[in-house]
Design an enzyme around this catalytic site. Structure first.
Site, mmCIF file in Angstrom:
data_model
loop_
_atom_site.group_PDB
_atom_site.id
_atom_site.type_symbol
_atom_site.label_atom_id
_atom_site.label_comp_id
_atom_site.label_asym_id
_atom_site.label_seq_id
_atom_site.Cartn_x
_atom_site.Cartn_y
_atom_site.Cartn_z
ATOM 1 N N ASP A 277 -3.042 6.615 4.771
ATOM 2 C CA ASP A 277 -1.648 6.231 4.522
ATOM 3 C C ASP A 277 -0.684 7.260 5.108
ATOM 4 O O ASP A 277 0.251 6.910 5.843
ATOM 5 C CB ASP A 277 -1.373 6.124 3.009
ATOM 6 C CG ASP A 277 -2.178 5.043 2.302
ATOM 7 O OD1 ASP A 277 -1.613 3.985 2.023
ATOM 8 O OD2 ASP A 277 -3.363 5.270 2.030
ATOM 9 N N GLU B 43 6.766 3.531 2.748
ATOM 10 C CA GLU B 43 6.229 3.586 1.383
ATOM 11 C C GLU B 43 5.974 5.002 0.895
ATOM 12 O O GLU B 43 6.192 5.309 -0.276
ATOM 13 C CB GLU B 43 4.924 2.777 1.297
ATOM 14 C CG GLU B 43 4.366 2.788 -0.112
ATOM 15 C CD GLU B 43 3.233 1.809 -0.349
ATOM 16 O OE1 GLU B 43 2.902 1.600 -1.532
ATOM 17 O OE2 GLU B 43 2.678 1.277 0.612
ATOM 18 N N ASP C 4 4.756 -0.106 6.073
ATOM 19 C CA ASP C 4 3.675 0.117 5.114
ATOM 20 C C ASP C 4 2.478 0.623 5.918
ATOM 21 O O ASP C 4 1.816 -0.142 6.610
ATOM 22 C CB ASP C 4 3.313 -1.171 4.376
ATOM 23 C CG ASP C 4 2.464 -0.890 3.137
ATOM 24 O OD1 ASP C 4 1.846 0.196 3.091
ATOM 25 O OD2 ASP C 4 2.412 -1.739 2.224
ATOM 26 N N ILE D 187 -0.540 1.774 5.191
ATOM 27 C CA ILE D 187 -1.750 1.019 4.832
ATOM 28 C C ILE D 187 -1.362 0.094 3.691
ATOM 29 O O ILE D 187 -1.134 0.535 2.564
ATOM 30 C CB ILE D 187 -2.937 1.906 4.405
ATOM 31 C CG1 ILE D 187 -3.455 2.707 5.596
ATOM 32 C CG2 ILE D 187 -4.066 1.037 3.833
ATOM 33 C CD1 ILE D 187 -4.696 3.561 5.282
ATOM 34 N N ASP D 188 -1.251 -1.186 4.005
ATOM 35 C CA ASP D 188 -0.995 -2.193 2.975
ATOM 36 C C ASP D 188 -2.358 -2.649 2.476
ATOM 37 O O ASP D 188 -3.231 -3.002 3.271
ATOM 38 C CB ASP D 188 -0.215 -3.358 3.596
ATOM 39 C CG ASP D 188 0.157 -4.407 2.559
ATOM 40 O OD1 ASP D 188 0.287 -4.036 1.381
ATOM 41 O OD2 ASP D 188 0.313 -5.573 2.931
ATOM 42 N N THR E 132 -4.202 -0.601 0.002
ATOM 43 C CA THR E 132 -4.993 0.638 -0.047
ATOM 44 C C THR E 132 -6.265 0.457 -0.871
ATOM 45 O O THR E 132 -7.306 1.035 -0.555
ATOM 46 C CB THR E 132 -4.143 1.804 -0.605
ATOM 47 O OG1 THR E 132 -2.975 1.946 0.213
ATOM 48 C CG2 THR E 132 -4.906 3.111 -0.592
ATOM 49 N N ASP F 164 6.162 -4.595 1.990
ATOM 50 C CA ASP F 164 4.998 -5.449 1.731
ATOM 51 C C ASP F 164 5.149 -6.854 2.306
ATOM 52 O O ASP F 164 4.200 -7.647 2.243
ATOM 53 C CB ASP F 164 4.765 -5.578 0.217
ATOM 54 C CG ASP F 164 4.113 -4.336 -0.371
ATOM 55 O OD1 ASP F 164 3.343 -3.677 0.340
ATOM 56 O OD2 ASP F 164 4.390 -4.020 -1.545
#
Length: 352
Positions: free
Chosen positions: A45, A68, A133, A135-136, A138, A294
């Site tokens: 991330d 994020e 984002d 890493i959407d 996670t 998101d």
């Protein structure tokens, strides 16, 4: 504006960040922290956020960024910060010209932390704002399932460009989603897709590569002549979407096959290319507000592929309210031809 350069930079930046996430994905220790809301955040991330913000800063220095993550926890955890730096410093696209466009290698660990912290824009309805984002999904990333690297450009509250890297989706656009798609995806064979869209110019998919962009092809949602045969998908986490309500909506529409559960905006991408048809994210809590990172990229990709994305009342998602979709509740995405039918079922089930 054509937004071709914005899309090109977004696709390359997402592709480079995805290389980093894939590297971390295949390691046993992913350097996980827990945030205040109990959601996990990993080396992937933080590293992906640094790489993508660097690319935006190099090419569009005046633009704002809503991202994020932020780096305060890393400043307190020098060991983890050093670990992230070790992963990030050597990540580059094998196509040197593309890599140079993105700003080349990050200069130092301290600069990496500064860059991570440049995603704190409050958002809003004016100007150019990138929603990121890194890493959407996670939790999907940690369990070896689906995740996505997502970047969208919002201008004056309207999403203009979206790019999403889905390292664990099959390259084949025609492959219908199967029930196991959200589970173990660690083999990697025949997988890795980069989706993108520009408002008014359609949506595309292309294989993820380690260098210059792969060949693209246009994608579209498939027709649904019989809604009872539609494939519907939802999140894996019951805390993110009311799975019982989702099932009741499907039942009301006559859909008998079980939902396909997978993490991240890979759901938006899957229905956009016709691997599925309906995506439901019905509210779990009355006061929960969805985050713009998101949904921004997935929203434009589905709409440019011939779909509709609305809240549970049938209203378009409003990205002008800041860092959250404060004016909306829940998300319903489907082909235009059946969206009203799906919203009708949602309203009955939720007693709206």
């Amino acid at each position: 504006m054509s937004y071709q350069q914005e899309r090109y930079v977004a696709e390359l930046a997402v592709q480079r960040a995805t290389l980093l996430t894939q590297k971390v994905f295949h390691e046993k220790a992913k350097g996980t922290l827990s945030k205040d809301d109990k959601s996990p955040v990993t080396i992937g991330d933080f590293g992906a956020q640094a790489l993508i913000i660097q690319a935006i800063r190099k090419n569009f220095p005046q633009d704002e960024i809503v991202a994020e993550e932020e780096a305060s926890s890393l400043r307190e955890d020098k060991a983890l910060s050093g670990e992230i730096w070790e992963q990030v410093k050597d990540i580059k696209l094998s196509d040197n010209e593309s890599d140079s466009l993105l700003g080349g290698p990050l200069p130092s660990e301290e600069k990496m932390l500064e860059i991570i912290d440049q995603g704190k824009s409050p958002g809003g309805g004016k100007g150019r704002i990138w929603a990121l984002d890194p890493i959407d999904g996670t939790k999907g990333f940690l369990r070896g399932g689906q995740y996505a690297v997502c970047l969208g450009l919002i201008e004056d509250g309207d999403v203009k460009v979206g790019a999403i890297g889905c390292p664990n989706l099959p390259v084949d656009d025609s492959a219908t989603m199967s029930s196991g798609i959200g589970a173990d995806q660690t083999d990697g064979a025949g997988k890795g897709v980069l989706f993108s869209a520009i408002k008014g110019a359609g949506a595309t998919s292309r294989p993820l590569t380690s260098g210059a962009l792969g060949a693209s092809k246009s994608i579209s949602m498939r027709p649904v002549p019989d809604i009872a045969q539609a494939v519907f998908c939802e999140g894996v986490e019951a805390g993110h979407s009311a799975q019982g309500d989702n099932a009741a909506v499907a039942q009301r529409l006559g859909i008998t096959s079980p939902s396909v559960r997978l993490d991240s905006q890979a759901k938006y991408c899957s229905i956009a290319r016709g691997a599925g048809d309906i995506y439901l994210r019905l509210p779990v809590k009355k006061d929960y507000q969805e985050k713009i990172w998101d949904h921004a990229a997935g929203d434009i990709i589905v709409r440019e592929a011939g779909g509709q994305v609305t809240d549970i009342y049938g209203a378009r998602l409003d990205f002008s309210k800041g860092r959250t979709l404060a004016a909306n509740k829940g998300v319903v995405a489907a082909p235009k031809a059946i969206q009203d039918q799906v919203i009708g079922a949602v309203k009955i089930v939720l007693k709206l």
